[in-house]
Motif scaffolding. Structure first.
Motif, PDB file in Angstrom:
ATOM      1  N   LEU A 107     -11.640  -2.516  10.824  1.00  0.00           N
ATOM      2  CA  LEU A 107     -10.439  -1.777  10.466  1.00  0.00           C
ATOM      3  C   LEU A 107     -10.507  -0.333  10.954  1.00  0.00           C
ATOM      4  O   LEU A 107      -9.512   0.221  11.434  1.00  0.00           O
ATOM      5  CB  LEU A 107     -10.222  -1.815   8.947  1.00  0.00           C
ATOM      6  N   ASP A 108     -11.693   0.284  10.861  1.00  0.00           N
ATOM      7  CA  ASP A 108     -11.791   1.663  11.343  1.00  0.00           C
ATOM      8  C   ASP A 108     -11.601   1.728  12.859  1.00  0.00           C
ATOM      9  O   ASP A 108     -10.970   2.659  13.367  1.00  0.00           O
ATOM     10  CB  ASP A 108     -13.101   2.332  10.902  1.00  0.00           C
ATOM     11  N   LEU A 136      -2.306  -1.724   9.514  1.00  0.00           N
ATOM     12  CA  LEU A 136      -2.566  -2.427   8.248  1.00  0.00           C
ATOM     13  C   LEU A 136      -1.680  -3.658   8.077  1.00  0.00           C
ATOM     14  O   LEU A 136      -2.101  -4.635   7.438  1.00  0.00           O
ATOM     15  CB  LEU A 136      -2.434  -1.473   7.054  1.00  0.00           C
ATOM     16  N   SER A 185     -12.295  -2.817   4.737  1.00  0.00           N
ATOM     17  CA  SER A 185     -11.798  -1.976   3.644  1.00  0.00           C
ATOM     18  C   SER A 185     -12.534  -2.356   2.355  1.00  0.00           C
ATOM     19  O   SER A 185     -12.735  -3.533   2.073  1.00  0.00           O
ATOM     20  CB  SER A 185     -10.288  -2.174   3.463  1.00  0.00           C
ATOM     21  N   GLY A 190     -13.346   4.837   2.619  1.00  0.00           N
ATOM     22  CA  GLY A 190     -12.715   3.588   2.192  1.00  0.00           C
ATOM     23  C   GLY A 190     -13.022   2.379   3.051  1.00  0.00           C
ATOM     24  O   GLY A 190     -12.443   1.308   2.846  1.00  0.00           O
ATOM     25  N   ILE A 191     -13.920   2.556   4.007  1.00  0.00           N
ATOM     26  CA  ILE A 191     -14.249   1.440   4.906  1.00  0.00           C
ATOM     27  C   ILE A 191     -15.767   1.334   5.046  1.00  0.00           C
ATOM     28  O   ILE A 191     -16.429   2.318   5.358  1.00  0.00           O
ATOM     29  CB  ILE A 191     -13.586   1.635   6.290  1.00  0.00           C
ATOM     30  N   VAL A 216      -5.303  -0.186  -1.524  1.00  0.00           N
ATOM     31  CA  VAL A 216      -5.614  -1.076  -0.410  1.00  0.00           C
ATOM     32  C   VAL A 216      -6.433  -2.286  -0.866  1.00  0.00           C
ATOM     33  O   VAL A 216      -7.331  -2.151  -1.700  1.00  0.00           O
ATOM     34  CB  VAL A 216      -6.400  -0.304   0.676  1.00  0.00           C
ATOM     35  N   TYR A 246       0.833  -1.202   0.000  1.00  0.00           N
ATOM     36  CA  TYR A 246       0.000   0.000   0.000  1.00  0.00           C
ATOM     37  C   TYR A 246       0.866   1.249   0.000  1.00  0.00           C
ATOM     38  O   TYR A 246       2.020   1.226   0.402  1.00  0.00           O
ATOM     39  CB  TYR A 246      -0.930   0.023   1.221  1.00  0.00           C
ATOM     40  N   ILE A 249      -8.327   4.680   1.711  1.00  0.00           N
ATOM     41  CA  ILE A 249      -8.687   4.912   3.109  1.00  0.00           C
ATOM     42  C   ILE A 249      -8.280   6.347   3.426  1.00  0.00           C
ATOM     43  O   ILE A 249      -7.133   6.732   3.197  1.00  0.00           O
ATOM     44  CB  ILE A 249      -7.980   3.910   4.035  1.00  0.00           C
TER      45      ILE A 249
END
Lengths: 326, 326, 326, 326
Positions: free
Chosen positions: D200-201, D317, D257, D251-252, D188, D145, D262
């Protein structure tokens, strides 16, 4: 706490005499075929049927409430619940007064300050191994490995053809016995486990000692290996797949599966509950008094324990498989 | 991964022939007196001195770089580093060709795809037990318990007065032996550990199998207990503090410390490295060939292992103490 | 995975249209009074009743199957189950073809390779917040803190007296709105949380973003604080209990609760499901097409979310309380 | 505790004025090329150079003591140490008497009972972000990424061409300012993160609030999105790779994702240490008194924070990549 595992994680709940026991199985690969019949079949192996097992009979009907859709794992946690049905509502209050020898009555009362559900052993009951077996059955559905177990000793008996008559004697004596079970796992990948604190043998050890009544655990030759010198103990590599001539190390080197069969033995102590009179400290009388334990008990829990060990090993390997095999 | 513990957590790093090995010790109660001399004293017990131990001598000088201020733990992680000084730069490349029997050479090469630092055993080296001992020394500074260990068997020898002459024979044979060590922990609180997956015996089991070369683990009577019936095995409570007449269960009931001495035995396999010629698969020749392992080795690592087991047990108990004793 | 917490740990399971959703709450202090009515009362606050909330009505009857005995926590995990009853069996298959904008349909299908239970949003459904509320209700029973929440903005509306008429407009437009909720926690101990990776603000942040639809999180003044200089932003200590004149930092300094009210704001995005026609990529047609989302939805989920945020914060604080307050 | 991550795990140690700060990076894929120059380059970006940054200059020379062999990760933990060299040994004792507003002095003293190393902020110092940057540099070496960051506001200033003259004013006022930084992650994978507690967030949120001085965090539109209706907020899918027309969600989606960039923003509060006189409670005098903070400080830490945020995101990540991308 009641959770085990990193990527394949189980969370247990339940007590012997509450409404239900169960397990949440998280991390099952989406698309895994979930066969309820195989769960039932494994639970069946744990049921008391043979001589020397408890007269308390439970249906042990696993109910899946979530995580399975059209017969496949969705990727969401799978929740399996087993209702407690065959509960005899007798008085267990006296256990606070007279803690049973070999049981967790005393420590539970100290630790949970009298709030524990002491009925039928509460959370220390062998009942909790039923959801363990169910979770392990799911673990086995995810794995290409083969699991086997074998009782190699019950009490002083090593010839398993005489098991029924041996246990009838123990029943007559109102006593109990322990045993040793050997578990073998075949067709195992090389590379499961990792130093320093995710070694496969260490994870299996932790899991085995989580099972009630386990008091010893050894790989390959186990303690007997002390009589061998290094030149005899060392397993000689004989091909480029890691196959060894002997398997004294039980399939694990440096904490990592080496591709040979994983072999370990577990010592299960004699069942604590016996019909025979015993001595214990009486908290009311403040003196040592005689105790007669009632209830329904196994005299050789080891007779039902093989599937528990096997499936618990599968739980460990499912987690390791997700972690180490891409 | 290389971390252990929940509230008292250690993280290890290092390989045999890199610049340093070390440990980060997190969760030390602020205000704990940190005595560098006690760390050194425990490291001294692990050093090879007696007959049967390796000629590789390391200073093992622990350097604390953080977490201690004016002699007391600050509450921040304590980092202890030990430099690797006595490194013989010889060629270890051949280990990829001829993996040593009983060693992790083969599995390491498979798992780390040739990128592992294979010099001196790399991360599988017994050197990594030095930071474990250091971390355990700190754990003991936090605990009111007493730790003891005792070698009860080396090879076939049970009479420890003959140990030097016995090991001289083994050295002459260019072979090695394993052993059994008993660890006793005294003055333990009631209530350490918890079902289902934080049982104290299970945590100790996991920790012991994390130590290189451990292949068996048992509490109290251990496997021998299989010969006892329940009426003999059950430990009878004799006072209201939980004191029992016998201690067959090794101080832990239902996964919880019961206030009696914690007693367990550990089987350490014969040292894998021996001077004697051995057979192994040769990856270049694609056939079984003779191998002569060079380097400097212990013939009875068990002679130095007692302090490792003891201090590793202290790490487990420090975590349990923080979790369960308020 | 679906577990949160170290000493107070919850494990969620369930999907919108399966038999049940639920939670296992581990680590509840034995002896905690468990009041089922308070769990029900909190679940009641989450129910859709007001204008702008979904017409799907569920009983949300919490069933405790274990861990409570005579009205008190036993120390064993508490399992709370809520059956899914009001399920409309319509066809959701089309969601694979036409993933809804703003929904997890597309990522779920990629990640779970088509095996996910897509009915009613599956595991991404807001239904999963019901067991969160139940777990939080138990957390609150363990804590001496007071939790409050307040909607401070819905869509562009900041005057909450006009909320009903504002939402009636949104309904007419077949659209939806988001909102901002402020949570305040009073009477908090000094010392909750710890650097570097157990900071209380970081744990609260993680928990809040675990709640569906949360897209922003800020403490005290939040982003507005960028307009203040240090001399204005710094909260001046005014007594020896840590009381500060202002509370720009929202009650947390260096990741540790400072004894002032914990104050944070959460942004909840507009509900993704709207009755209005939308565009989305059609996987069958391989082109952008019009989509009309059916089903029953909230137009302002924020109206029901306050109790979820509040109780989720309680889960975080229960874990911190067990870890840091002796 | 000071560890973060499951399969990629970092453990931090160190305090501002002790011998060293450092990090153990566990789980680095064996064979990853480890480029010391890239670690140095990222540390360089964090160094104080521009107007508004502290006059304390440190070499920040990263020393790798283990885990790297012939330039590649071995699979063993990588230990990176940075020595503290430029330490001014002045008297910090007065901080116990007069805790600085906005600083952790008060809570640290309460929590660590006076045993904390208070010199230079101890473990609360921004110095600890140096090993974070180093660990993140390694994370980036494992990932395909691209990470970018951009300051979008400093104090009230939004036009970054005027930054030097703006900060000169702040310096003259002996004050400080905060700021807002936007981080963007490109290229990503779809599928990073998982409900309910590994979103992920949520992980990014936890990590960002672990960084000193962070007080706000938002994805995509962030709080501004409250002014949009669902029909405008929803990101319309425009192709079968998950590409959306807008990226309001950053992005989430559903914690996973979705393949778009993101994008998140972080609010960093004004630096607490200012040269201007301030009021605080004096514990000796038991009254509010004037305080003049000495030492060397940034007036706009935000100017150096971008690389910290970026690399911390990379740590999150890297863990997610190991967990979810096979």
């Amino acid at each position: 706490m009641n959770s085990y595992g990193t990527l394949f994680r189980i969370t247990l709940y339940g007590e012997s005499h509450q409404n239900a026991i169960g397990v949440v199985v998280d991390g099952v690969t989406p698309g895994t075929r979930i066969d309820l019949e195989r769960i039932k079949a494994d639970l069946e192996l744990r049921k008391p049927k043979a001589i020397g097992t408890t007269p308390r009979k439970e249906d042990d009907e696993p109910i899946i409430t979530s995580g399975v859709f059209n017969g496949y794992a969705t990727g969401s946690p799978i929740h399996i619940m087993i209702e407690n049905k065959n509960i005899k509502s007798k008085d267990y209050e006296h256990l606070k007064k007279q803690p049973r020898p070999g049981h967790a009555d005393f420590v539970a009362n100290e630790k949970y300050r009298g709030f524990q559900d002491y009925r039928g052993g509460g959370r220390f009951s062998g009942r909790l191994t039923a959801p363990l077996v169910a979770a392990g059955a799911i673990a086995k559905m995810m794995l290409p490995y083969r699991f086997e177990h074998e009782i190699i000793q019950i009490g002083t008996l090593k010839d398993m053809t005489q098991i029924d008559s041996y246990l009838e004697d123990i029943i007559r004596e109102k006593d109990s016995v322990g045993g040793i079970i050997k578990v073998t796992i075949k067709n195992v990948d090389i590379g499961l486990g990792e130093p320093m604190f995710e070694k496969l043998d260490a994870e299996l050890a932790k899991m085995m000692f989580s099972i009630p009544a386990v008091k010893g655990f050894e790989f390959g030759t186990g303690f007997e290996g002390v009589n061998l010198k290094g030149s005899a103990f060392n397993d000689v590599l004989i091909n480029d797949k890691g196959k060894t001539k002997t398997n004294h190390s039980g399939g694990i080197t440096g904490g990592i599966s080496n591709g040979n069969d994983i072999v370990f033995k577990v010592f299960i102590k004699p069942t604590s509950s016996i019909s025979k009179e015993q001595q214990t400290f009486d908290f009311k009388e403040q003196d040592i008094k005689t105790l007669k334990v009632g209830g329904r008990h196994d005299v050789a829990i080891v007779r039902r324990a093989g599937i528990i060990l096997e499936n618990c090993a599968a739980i460990v390997l499912a987690d390791a498989h997700l972690k180490y095999i891409k």
